[in-house]
Scaffold this motif. Structure first.
Motif, PDB file in Angstrom:
ATOM      1  N   ASP A   1       0.397 151.542  10.357  1.00  0.00           N
ATOM      2  CA  ASP A   1       0.120 152.538   9.320  1.00  0.00           C
ATOM      3  C   ASP A   1      -0.871 153.539   9.927  1.00  0.00           C
ATOM      4  N   VAL A   2      -0.381 154.753  10.206  1.00  0.00           N
ATOM      5  CA  VAL A   2      -1.201 155.740  10.922  1.00  0.00           C
ATOM      6  C   VAL A   2      -1.485 156.963  10.051  1.00  0.00           C
ATOM      7  N   THR A   3      -2.736 157.409  10.042  1.00  0.00           N
ATOM      8  CA  THR A   3      -3.070 158.713   9.468  1.00  0.00           C
ATOM      9  C   THR A   3      -3.794 159.506  10.555  1.00  0.00           C
ATOM     10  N   ILE A   4      -3.771 160.820  10.428  1.00  0.00           N
ATOM     11  CA  ILE A   4      -4.436 161.633  11.457  1.00  0.00           C
ATOM     12  C   ILE A   4      -5.324 162.723  10.848  1.00  0.00           C
ATOM     13  N   ASP A   5      -6.268 163.145  11.639  1.00  0.00           N
ATOM     14  CA  ASP A   5      -7.123 164.262  11.264  1.00  0.00           C
ATOM     15  C   ASP A   5      -7.577 164.922  12.572  1.00  0.00           C
ATOM     16  N   PHE A   6      -8.202 166.060  12.449  1.00  0.00           N
ATOM     17  CA  PHE A   6      -8.699 166.771  13.636  1.00  0.00           C
ATOM     18  C   PHE A   6     -10.101 167.276  13.384  1.00  0.00           C
ATOM     19  N   LEU A   7     -10.869 167.390  14.443  1.00  0.00           N
ATOM     20  CA  LEU A   7     -12.114 168.136  14.343  1.00  0.00           C
ATOM     21  C   LEU A   7     -12.214 169.005  15.582  1.00  0.00           C
ATOM     22  N   ALA A   8     -13.016 170.029  15.484  1.00  0.00           N
ATOM     23  CA  ALA A   8     -13.199 170.909  16.634  1.00  0.00           C
ATOM     24  C   ALA A   8     -14.672 171.016  16.937  1.00  0.00           C
ATOM     25  N   CYS A   9     -14.997 170.969  18.211  1.00  0.00           N
ATOM     26  CA  CYS A   9     -16.393 171.139  18.592  1.00  0.00           C
ATOM     27  C   CYS A   9     -16.431 171.909  19.892  1.00  0.00           C
ATOM     28  N   SER A  10     -17.585 172.431  20.205  1.00  0.00           N
ATOM     29  CA  SER A  10     -17.698 173.113  21.490  1.00  0.00           C
ATOM     30  C   SER A  10     -18.974 172.684  22.189  1.00  0.00           C
ATOM     31  N   SER A  11     -18.849 172.446  23.475  1.00  0.00           N
ATOM     32  CA  SER A  11     -20.012 172.122  24.291  1.00  0.00           C
ATOM     33  C   SER A  11     -19.994 172.995  25.533  1.00  0.00           C
ATOM     34  N   TYR A  12     -18.869 173.657  25.744  1.00  0.00           N
ATOM     35  CA  TYR A  12     -18.722 174.513  26.904  1.00  0.00           C
ATOM     36  C   TYR A  12     -18.504 175.938  26.425  1.00  0.00           C
ATOM     37  N   GLY A  13     -19.034 176.905  27.127  1.00  0.00           N
ATOM     38  CA  GLY A  13     -18.690 178.302  26.865  1.00  0.00           C
ATOM     39  C   GLY A  13     -17.456 178.615  27.680  1.00  0.00           C
ATOM     40  N   SER A  14     -17.406 179.778  28.278  1.00  0.00           N
ATOM     41  CA  SER A  14     -16.251 180.105  29.103  1.00  0.00           C
ATOM     42  C   SER A  14     -16.510 179.703  30.559  1.00  0.00           C
ATOM     43  N   ASP A  15     -17.558 178.907  30.769  1.00  0.00           N
ATOM     44  CA  ASP A  15     -17.848 178.429  32.117  1.00  0.00           C
ATOM     45  C   ASP A  15     -17.331 176.995  32.255  1.00  0.00           C
ATOM     46  N   THR A  16     -17.372 176.465  33.484  1.00  0.00           N
ATOM     47  CA  THR A  16     -16.875 175.119  33.698  1.00  0.00           C
ATOM     48  C   THR A  16     -17.992 174.077  33.666  1.00  0.00           C
ATOM     49  N   LYS A  17     -19.232 174.514  33.399  1.00  0.00           N
ATOM     50  CA  LYS A  17     -20.326 173.557  33.345  1.00  0.00           C
ATOM     51  C   LYS A  17     -20.763 173.289  31.911  1.00  0.00           C
ATOM     52  N   THR A  18     -21.210 172.070  31.655  1.00  0.00           N
ATOM     53  CA  THR A  18     -21.618 171.729  30.298  1.00  0.00           C
ATOM     54  C   THR A  18     -22.934 172.412  29.930  1.00  0.00           C
ATOM     55  N   SER A  19     -23.040 172.822  28.674  1.00  0.00           N
ATOM     56  CA  SER A  19     -24.293 173.406  28.198  1.00  0.00           C
ATOM     57  C   SER A  19     -25.179 172.320  27.586  1.00  0.00           C
ATOM     58  N   GLY A  20     -24.574 171.144  27.360  1.00  0.00           N
ATOM     59  CA  GLY A  20     -25.338 170.029  26.805  1.00  0.00           C
ATOM     60  C   GLY A  20     -25.495 170.100  25.295  1.00  0.00           C
ATOM     61  N   VAL A  21     -25.033 171.184  24.705  1.00  0.00           N
ATOM     62  CA  VAL A  21     -25.156 171.360  23.262  1.00  0.00           C
ATOM     63  C   VAL A  21     -23.781 171.222  22.615  1.00  0.00           C
ATOM     64  N   VAL A  22     -23.713 170.388  21.569  1.00  0.00           N
ATOM     65  CA  VAL A  22     -22.437 170.184  20.875  1.00  0.00           C
ATOM     66  C   VAL A  22     -22.516 170.765  19.472  1.00  0.00           C
ATOM     67  N   LYS A  23     -21.537 171.551  19.133  1.00  0.00           N
ATOM     68  CA  LYS A  23     -21.500 172.190  17.827  1.00  0.00           C
ATOM     69  C   LYS A  23     -20.173 171.843  17.157  1.00  0.00           C
ATOM     70  N   ILE A  24     -20.217 171.459  15.865  1.00  0.00           N
ATOM     71  CA  ILE A  24     -18.978 171.179  15.127  1.00  0.00           C
ATOM     72  C   ILE A  24     -18.441 172.503  14.574  1.00  0.00           C
ATOM     73  N   ASN A  25     -17.257 172.871  14.995  1.00  0.00           N
ATOM     74  CA  ASN A  25     -16.664 174.138  14.538  1.00  0.00           C
ATOM     75  C   ASN A  25     -15.655 173.942  13.416  1.00  0.00           C
ATOM     76  N   LYS A  26     -15.068 172.753  13.366  1.00  0.00           N
ATOM     77  CA  LYS A  26     -14.162 172.408  12.271  1.00  0.00           C
ATOM     78  C   LYS A  26     -14.376 170.942  11.954  1.00  0.00           C
ATOM     79  N   ASP A  27     -14.763 170.670  10.733  1.00  0.00           N
ATOM     80  CA  ASP A  27     -15.066 169.290  10.354  1.00  0.00           C
ATOM     81  C   ASP A  27     -13.799 168.569   9.880  1.00  0.00           C
ATOM     82  N   LEU A  28     -13.945 167.262   9.636  1.00  0.00           N
ATOM     83  CA  LEU A  28     -12.819 166.450   9.179  1.00  0.00           C
ATOM     84  C   LEU A  28     -12.356 166.899   7.786  1.00  0.00           C
TER      85      LEU A  28
END
Ligand code: IMP
Ligand code: MG
Length: 176
Positions: free
Chosen positions: A60-87
């Motif tokens: 029995d499967v249900t699904i959801d999505f969330l979106a977050c960002s920790s990277y800008g347009s660079d390939t290195k991590t900024s170390g900061v996580v932001k939720i852009n779309k919640d459950l």
């Protein structure tokens, strides 16, 4: 084809990814026998992997999505996580499987796991297409991992460089 200029060799072909997704989906089916699972895909990188994995979960499967960002347009991590779309729905009492594209430093996963833990799920596990162990800054591992990769910048099968190359049906690397 100019849009293909920076695509390296095929590292992991589509057939291998599909085969691995089937193995993991079947493993999840066995591990959660008699239970329901709630898959949470991390947008946008996990879309292809999530679609492939869920085909093979016979529960029995249900699904959801969330979106977050920790990277800008660079390939290195900024170390900061932001939720852009919640459950969209509550995860209280659910067996959550967080579906990720890649675990690199572990910063994103560490943050997301804590974030979800605070919402009283019955359990939380992590299913990641790729694992880049050399990049790790936090002590955290995936429960179901598709493939380990070396320290190169991966593109394809959902993974982007500056929002591009997500559509490639295979795993490659950025060839600058
Ligand atoms: P972490 O927080 O450093 O573990 O990074 C996790 C996120 O960074 C992933 O979900 C990806 O979106 C992105 N990321 C890390 N490594 C790569 C890569 O090699 N290619 C593309 N995206 C990456
Ligand atoms: Mg990304």
């Amino acid at each position: 084809m100019p849009h293909k200029k920076h695509i390296g060799e095929v590292m992991i072909p589509e057939e291998r990814i599909e085969k691995r997704a089937k193995e993991i989906g079947e493993q999840i089916t066995r591990d959660y026998e008699g239970e329901s699972v709630h898959l949470i895909g991390v947008l946008k990188g996990a879309v292809m992997w999530m679609a492939e994995i869920m085909k093979h979960i016979d529960l029995d499967v249900t699904i959801d999505f969330l979106a977050c960002s920790s990277y800008g347009s660079d390939t290195k991590t900024s170390g900061v996580v932001k939720i852009n779309k919640d459950l969209d729905s509550s995860i209280a009492g659910k067996n959550v499987i967080l579906v990720e594209d890649i675990i690199d430093s572990g910063v994103t996963l560490n943050y997301l796991k804590k974030y979800l833990m605070n919402r009283d799920p019955k359990s939380i596990k992590v299913c990641s297409l790729l694992d880049k162990p050399e990049g790790r800054k936090m002590e955290i591992e995936g429960d179901y991992v598709g493939f380990p990769v070396g320290d190169v910048f991966i593109i394809g099968y959902g993974l982007d460089f500056d929002q591009r190359y997500r559509q490639l049906p295979y795993i490659s690397y950025l060839d600058r």
